[in-house]
Every structure is written in C-alpha cells, then in structure tokens.
Design a protein around this motif. Structure first.
Motif: not given
Length: 149
Positions: A12-20, A38-46, A87-94
């Motif tokens: 998922p781009p949200a995870g790839v971009l955030w973590n890179s 990150y899947d959930v947040v990517t689909l939310t952004l989509a 995105v911030a929620w997903a990053a923090r949860a991850s």
C-alpha cells in the motif's frame, strides 16, 4: 485502480511512502496487522480522491460554477486533513504494534553510525571498549606543587 492494485500486491502506498520518508524500514510489510492498517488508510485515501473527482466532474459537466467552487472548497483541505489524520493513525498503530512484538531492530543494530555511537559511549563511560581502553589518570596526591607541603 492503482491504489487497489497496490493493496492487492501487499504494497500500500501509504505504508511505503510513510516508512520510506521516516526511515523505519520494511518490517511493517511482514506484519499482518500493520499491513492491514496501511491497507485501510490507502483505501480511505482512494475513496477520498475518487469522491472528489466524481463530485467535481459532475459539477463541471453540468456547468454549475457556484456548486463546483463550493465542492472544491468543501472537498479540498478538509478531506485532505481527514486523510492525513488517517495516515497518522495507521502509522501510530503500526509502530505501536511492531514495538509490542519487537520486530523493529534495536537502536544499536539499526545502522553502522549508531553502532559507532554505542561503542564511543562505552569507551567514554568505561563500559569495556576492548583494545582501546584508556589508562587510569594519575591521582592528585602524586603531583607535587613547588613550594607547597
């Protein structure tokens, strides 16, 4: 469609971009829960981008200039802010979950420079620096001051 394909490919781009951009590595890819976040947040952004396109395209095609302007304002920064909060929620949860299962590397194993800093700290503090240990400093009683007793 691209976001959906990336989610199906488990990238998922949200995870790839955030973590890179934050330098956290790829440990999140092996963790199902982190990848789900990150899947959930990517689909939310989509969904946000799709809704924005559909609504604004409708107003553009019907030549409703006033409604198009209102839709651009209402669906611009407010929805982008909502997406960034997701995105911030997903990053923090991850990050929280990865720390709990200790999949992230320890700080001294993260990079050569941090290993060097750990060795330097051990050397300065005296935690066993190996072949580079400093001899003890002479005591002040061994020094003689001229003219003093």
């Amino acid at each position: 469609m691209l976001f959906l394909a990336s989610v199906l490919a488990r990238r998922p781009p949200a995870g790839v971009l955030w973590n890179s951009t934050t330098g956290r590595g790829t440990a999140w890819r092996d963790d199902k829960r982190s990848r789900l976040c990150y899947d959930v947040v990517t689909l939310t952004l989509a969904a946000i981008f799709t809704a924005r396109f559909v609504v604004q395209q409708y107003f553009y095609e019907t030549d409703a200039v006033g409604s198009l302007g209102a839709a651009k304002i209402a669906m611009g920064y407010p929805l982008l802010g909502l997406g960034l909060l997701a995105v911030a929620w997903a990053a923090r949860a991850s990050d929280k979950h990865l720390k709990a299962v200790s999949r992230q590397p320890r700080p001294h194993e993260a990079s050569p420079s941090s290993r060097w800093n750990r060795r330097r700290h051990e050397f300065l503090v005296g935690g066993g620096a190996g072949p580079f240990e400093m001899p003890p400093l002479p005591s002040m009683s061994a020094c003689s001051i001229p003219g003093g007793d």
